[in-house]
Design a protein around this motif. Structure first.
Motif, PDB file in Angstrom:
ATOM      1  N   GLU A  90       0.737  -1.434   0.048  1.00 42.93           N
ATOM      2  CA  GLU A  90      -0.015   0.028  -0.037  1.00 42.93           C
ATOM      3  C   GLU A  90       0.810   1.190  -0.020  1.00 42.93           C
ATOM      4  N   ARG A  91       2.017   1.169   0.760  1.00 44.67           N
ATOM      5  CA  ARG A  91       3.070   2.403   0.574  1.00 44.67           C
ATOM      6  C   ARG A  91       3.488   2.637  -0.703  1.00 44.67           C
ATOM      7  N   VAL A  92       3.994   1.365  -1.109  1.00 42.88           N
ATOM      8  CA  VAL A  92       4.440   1.553  -2.708  1.00 42.88           C
ATOM      9  C   VAL A  92       3.360   1.940  -3.737  1.00 42.88           C
ATOM     10  N   LYS A  93       2.105   1.743  -3.454  1.00 39.12           N
ATOM     11  CA  LYS A  93       0.947   2.443  -4.401  1.00 39.12           C
ATOM     12  C   LYS A  93       0.884   3.886  -4.157  1.00 39.12           C
ATOM     13  N   GLN A  94       1.144   4.006  -2.705  1.00 36.91           N
ATOM     14  CA  GLN A  94       0.746   5.508  -2.395  1.00 36.91           C
ATOM     15  C   GLN A  94       1.934   6.431  -3.076  1.00 36.91           C
TER      16      GLN A  94
END
Length: 305
Positions: free
Chosen positions: A230-234
């Motif tokens: 999720e951090r990567v996508k953010q």
């Protein structure tokens, strides 16, 4: 900081200016100069500073100075990556169609009877056809014409192109110049910017430490989980998130390579250096071809220890 075209003062790089002026005063001014150095260190600003000298526009309030600032001087042409109107972001490359006007410009009589100046900002972004077109211009330069080429990656240029230019290699600014340009710079940013004002402003965009935190996690060997994904996508959704992560991750990998080399472990140093190269290639291809940044980040994370 002001845009390079509108900068009233050049901070640092005195040696580069002196070398250019000595060539000019000798009466044998070379027709092409390759200005290289770290991203954000002031390469384009130096190019415009030298162009102002040639065109009589060093005083920003003079008629020539105002025309240079406004981008309307008839004897100055700038080539750089353009905004893609459909995507609202910089294109990944400079095309041959964008270089072709240089030939016409240089073979016209100077509008003010003096020099004609071309600035190609980010010459490493030229695609193969554009690079060959520029090379032909450098091989047969017209009189009273000077080209300034800027690059953060001189090794990526055609060797024949580099060989036809006089090099002006820039290093980072000292602390005094950095604080003059960015008065509110923190001690941490000053340390991490390595003398590059542009890099300091670039790093400051990671305000919540999202990119820096992910780099710290992957360098520590943390396995990918749903929270990290999720951090990567953010990060991928942020305007400069992808570039920021790649920059910070590359620096972390390069530090590992340097440490291994200093310890005498040449094999391990080479392995880390290869990861830096692979990350740079992945970043370049992702930005040039507008690939999915989240997937590119996932691929980049595979380069971690």
């Amino acid at each position: 900081m002001p845009e390079p075209r509108q900068a009233a003062r050049l901070w640092g790089h005195e040696a580069a200016v002196q070398r250019f002026e000595e060539s000019w005063q000798s009466g044998r001014l070379h027709h092409a100069w390759l200005i290289s150095g770290p991203a954000g260190v002031g390469k384009a600003t130096l190019a415009f500073h030298l162009a102002r000298k040639l065109l009589g526009g060093s005083d920003l309030n003079s008629p020539a100075g105002r025309r240079i600032s406004a981008g309307t001087h008839g004897d100055l042409l700038e080539i750089a990556r353009k905004i893609d109107p459909r995507k609202g972001r910089l294109k990944g490359e400079i095309t041959v169609a964008e270089v072709q006007p240089v030939q016409t410009f240089l073979h016209h009589t100077a509008t003010e009877g003096g020099w004609r100046v071309v600035i190609v900002d980010g010459v490493e972004s030229l695609n193969r056809f554009a690079a060959n077109a520029l090379l032909k211009i450098l091989e047969e330069p017209p009189p009273k014409a000077v080209l300034f080429l800027t690059t953060s990656a001189p090794g990526a240029l055609l060797p024949t192109l580099r060989s036809r230019c006089r090099p002006l290699m820039l290093s980072g600014l000292d602390e005094q110049a950095m604080r003059a340009l960015i008065p509110d710079i923190s001690a941490d940013l000053l340390r991490r910017a390595h003398g590059s004002p542009g890099r300091a402003l670039f790093l400051a965009q990671d305000r919540d430490g999202l990119c820096a935190g992910l780099v710290e996690q992957v360098m520590a060997g943390t396995a990918m989980d749903s929270e990290m994904w999720e951090r990567v996508k953010q990060i991928a959704r942020e305007g400069e998130g992808f570039a920021l992560f790649c920059d910070l991750f590359s620096e972390a990998l390069a530090t590992q390579a340097r440490d291994a080399a200093m310890e005498g472990n040449s094999l391990q140093a080479a392995e880390w250096a290869e990861r830096v190269r692979q990350l740079a290639q992945l970043r370049q291809q992702t930005e040039r071809f507008n690939l999915d940044k989240a997937e590119a980040l996932r691929e980049a994370l595979a380069l971690a220890p």
